[in-house]
Design a protein around this motif. Structure first.
Motif, short mmCIF file in Angstrom:
data_model
loop_
_atom_site.label_atom_id
_atom_site.label_comp_id
_atom_site.label_asym_id
_atom_site.label_seq_id
_atom_site.Cartn_x
_atom_site.Cartn_y
_atom_site.Cartn_z
N ASP A 52 0.83 -1.21 0.00
CA ASP A 52 0.00 0.00 0.00
C ASP A 52 0.86 1.26 0.00
OD1 ASP A 52 -2.56 1.11 -0.14
OD2 ASP A 52 -2.56 1.59 1.98
N ASN A 53 1.98 1.23 -0.72
CA ASN A 53 2.88 2.38 -0.91
C ASN A 53 3.75 2.72 0.30
OD1 ASN A 53 2.44 2.96 -3.62
ND2 ASN A 53 0.71 4.30 -3.21
N ASP A 54 3.75 1.92 1.33
CA ASP A 54 4.60 2.22 2.48
C ASP A 54 6.09 2.18 2.11
OD1 ASP A 54 2.49 2.56 4.31
OD2 ASP A 54 2.33 0.41 4.62
N LYS A 55 6.49 1.11 1.42
CA LYS A 55 7.90 1.01 1.03
C LYS A 55 8.27 2.09 0.02
CE LYS A 55 11.30 -2.19 -0.94
NZ LYS A 55 11.51 -3.53 -1.55
N LYS B 251 -3.86 -7.44 7.68
CA LYS B 251 -3.82 -6.31 6.76
C LYS B 251 -5.10 -5.51 6.88
CE LYS B 251 -0.60 -8.36 3.48
NZ LYS B 251 -0.31 -8.64 2.06
N SER B 252 -5.03 -4.24 6.44
CA SER B 252 -6.19 -3.37 6.55
C SER B 252 -7.22 -3.73 5.49
CB SER B 252 -5.76 -1.90 6.41
OG SER B 252 -5.00 -1.72 5.25
N SER B 253 -8.45 -3.26 5.69
CA SER B 253 -9.55 -3.71 4.84
C SER B 253 -9.47 -3.18 3.42
CB SER B 253 -10.88 -3.29 5.47
OG SER B 253 -10.91 -1.90 5.70
N HIS B 254 -9.10 -1.92 3.23
CA HIS B 254 -9.04 -1.36 1.88
C HIS B 254 -7.63 -1.32 1.34
CE1 HIS B 254 -13.27 -0.11 1.60
NE2 HIS B 254 -13.17 0.09 2.90
N GLY B 255 -6.66 -1.09 2.21
CA GLY B 255 -5.27 -1.08 1.79
C GLY B 255 -4.70 -2.48 1.76
N THR B 256 -3.44 -2.57 1.31
CA THR B 256 -2.78 -3.87 1.25
C THR B 256 -1.64 -3.92 2.25
OG1 THR B 256 -1.41 -3.02 -0.54
CG2 THR B 256 -3.35 -4.30 -1.15
N GLY B 257 -1.58 -2.93 3.12
CA GLY B 257 -0.46 -2.84 4.04
C GLY B 257 -0.71 -3.52 5.36
N GLY B 258 -0.79 -2.74 6.40
CA GLY B 258 -0.79 -3.29 7.73
C GLY B 258 0.47 -2.81 8.42
N MET B 259 0.62 -3.12 9.69
CA MET B 259 1.76 -2.58 10.44
C MET B 259 3.09 -3.19 10.01
SD MET B 259 0.92 -0.07 12.15
CE MET B 259 -0.63 0.73 12.59
N GLN B 260 3.08 -4.41 9.49
CA GLN B 260 4.33 -5.02 9.05
C GLN B 260 5.01 -4.15 7.99
OE1 GLN B 260 5.96 -7.85 10.12
NE2 GLN B 260 7.61 -7.24 8.73
N SER B 261 4.25 -3.71 6.99
CA SER B 261 4.84 -2.91 5.91
C SER B 261 5.27 -1.54 6.42
CB SER B 261 3.87 -2.76 4.74
OG SER B 261 2.74 -1.99 5.10
N LYS B 262 4.59 -1.03 7.44
CA LYS B 262 4.97 0.27 8.01
C LYS B 262 6.28 0.18 8.79
CE LYS B 262 0.25 1.82 7.80
NZ LYS B 262 0.06 0.89 6.66
N ILE B 263 6.46 -0.93 9.48
CA ILE B 263 7.72 -1.13 10.19
C ILE B 263 8.87 -1.32 9.20
CG2 ILE B 263 8.97 -2.76 11.66
CD1 ILE B 263 6.43 -3.04 13.33
N THR C 18 12.10 1.12 8.88
CA THR C 18 13.47 0.59 8.89
C THR C 18 14.30 1.23 7.79
OG1 THR C 18 12.68 -1.52 9.77
CG2 THR C 18 14.85 -1.52 8.74
N ILE C 19 13.72 1.34 6.60
CA ILE C 19 14.40 2.01 5.48
C ILE C 19 14.70 3.46 5.84
CG2 ILE C 19 14.13 2.80 3.10
CD1 ILE C 19 12.39 0.27 2.64
N ALA C 20 13.70 4.13 6.41
CA ALA C 20 13.87 5.54 6.77
C ALA C 20 14.93 5.71 7.84
CB ALA C 20 12.54 6.12 7.23
#
Length: 255
Positions: free
Chosen positions: A146-149, A203-215, A219-221
């Motif tokens: 969901d565009n987090d990365k 994962k969230s209902s409309h997005g494809t992310g969730g907290m795993q992708s945010k973490i 990490t990249i940031a």
């Protein structure tokens, strides 16, 4: 004094307010906040929502792979999404531009330089770049993040001062508090491994992310010496409230 640069990542759940269509009111809320902050901050936006925008207008018939349908929906929805941003932001005196990127763009030195140069020119001329994945040629964020990365890679490339990821919770909650039905936000953390133990893999209902992708994004940031804030984008005034320290959110600081 130079303005601080914020990369704001807006997920599908935030843009739709957890409904089945893009919320003009939410986009206006984001624009109003940015307009108030332009004296001190410059913004770059990474926005999901193209597929959600398309679903308001079309229903595609298909016999192929589901991912191909999502790519087609993204192609249909992206112009609608940009139009909604442009219309709402323009009424607030804000100007927008569109940038579509894919992961291969971050692997080549020439492409990286072109991205930086283009975005720096846009920002210097008071245009807000609105970035999304080029879903016609790339499917990574449709399937996984969901565009987090994408937001984190862009933040690192541009060496922004702060990455704000807007989601549908008050940051990351402790696992124990969720089990008790009283979610408690982890306010500040520097060791990302501590967060991994707390997150849900849902994962969230409309997005494809969730907290795993945010973490993973944080990490990249962090490796690029950029602080990440995970904030509740469903709430009005969420950017200003976080910057003012009056809301609950998770701050992932630089080690």
């Amino acid at each position: 004094m130079a303005k601080k640069r914020i990369l704001l990542k807006i997920g599908s759940n935030t843009l739709t307010r957890e409904t089945n269509q893009i919320s003009r009111g939410k986009i206006e809320d984001i624009g109003r906040q940015i307009a108030k902050l332009t004296d001190d901050y410059e913004f770059i936006i990474v926005s999901s929502g193209a597929i959600s925008a398309a679903k308001q207008f079309v229903k595609l018939e298909h016999n192929g792979e589901e991912i191909n349908i999502k790519q087609a929906l993204a192609s249909i929805g992206q112009p609608h999404l940009m139009r909604i941003f442009q219309e709402n932001f323009r009424e607030l005196g804000l100007f927008t531009s569109q940038c579509l990127l894919s992961y291969s763009d971050f692997e080549k030195a020439e492409s990286q330089e072109n991205i930086k140069n283009t975005i720096n020119v846009l920002v210097a001329n008071n245009f807000i770049p609105i970035i999304n994945e080029n879903d016609t040629v790339s499917t990574d964020e449709i399937q996984f993040g969901d565009n987090d990365k994408l937001a984190a890679l862009t933040a690192a490339l541009l060496q922004v001062d702060l990455l704000i990821i807007a989601t549908n919770t008050d940051g990351i909650y402790t696992k124990a508090s969720i089990a008790k039905g009283k979610p408690k936000t982890i306010t500040t953390v520097s060791n990302i491994n501590d967060l991994v133990q707390e997150i849900s893999l849902e994962k969230s209902s409309h997005g494809t992310g969730g907290m795993q992708s945010k973490i993973e994004a944080a990490t990249i940031a962090q490796k690029a010496f950029i602080e990440t804030w995970i904030v509740n984008g469903l709430k009005d005034n969420f950017i200003n409230d976080a910057l003012s320290g009056i809301s609950h959110y998770t701050k992932i600081s630089i080690q």
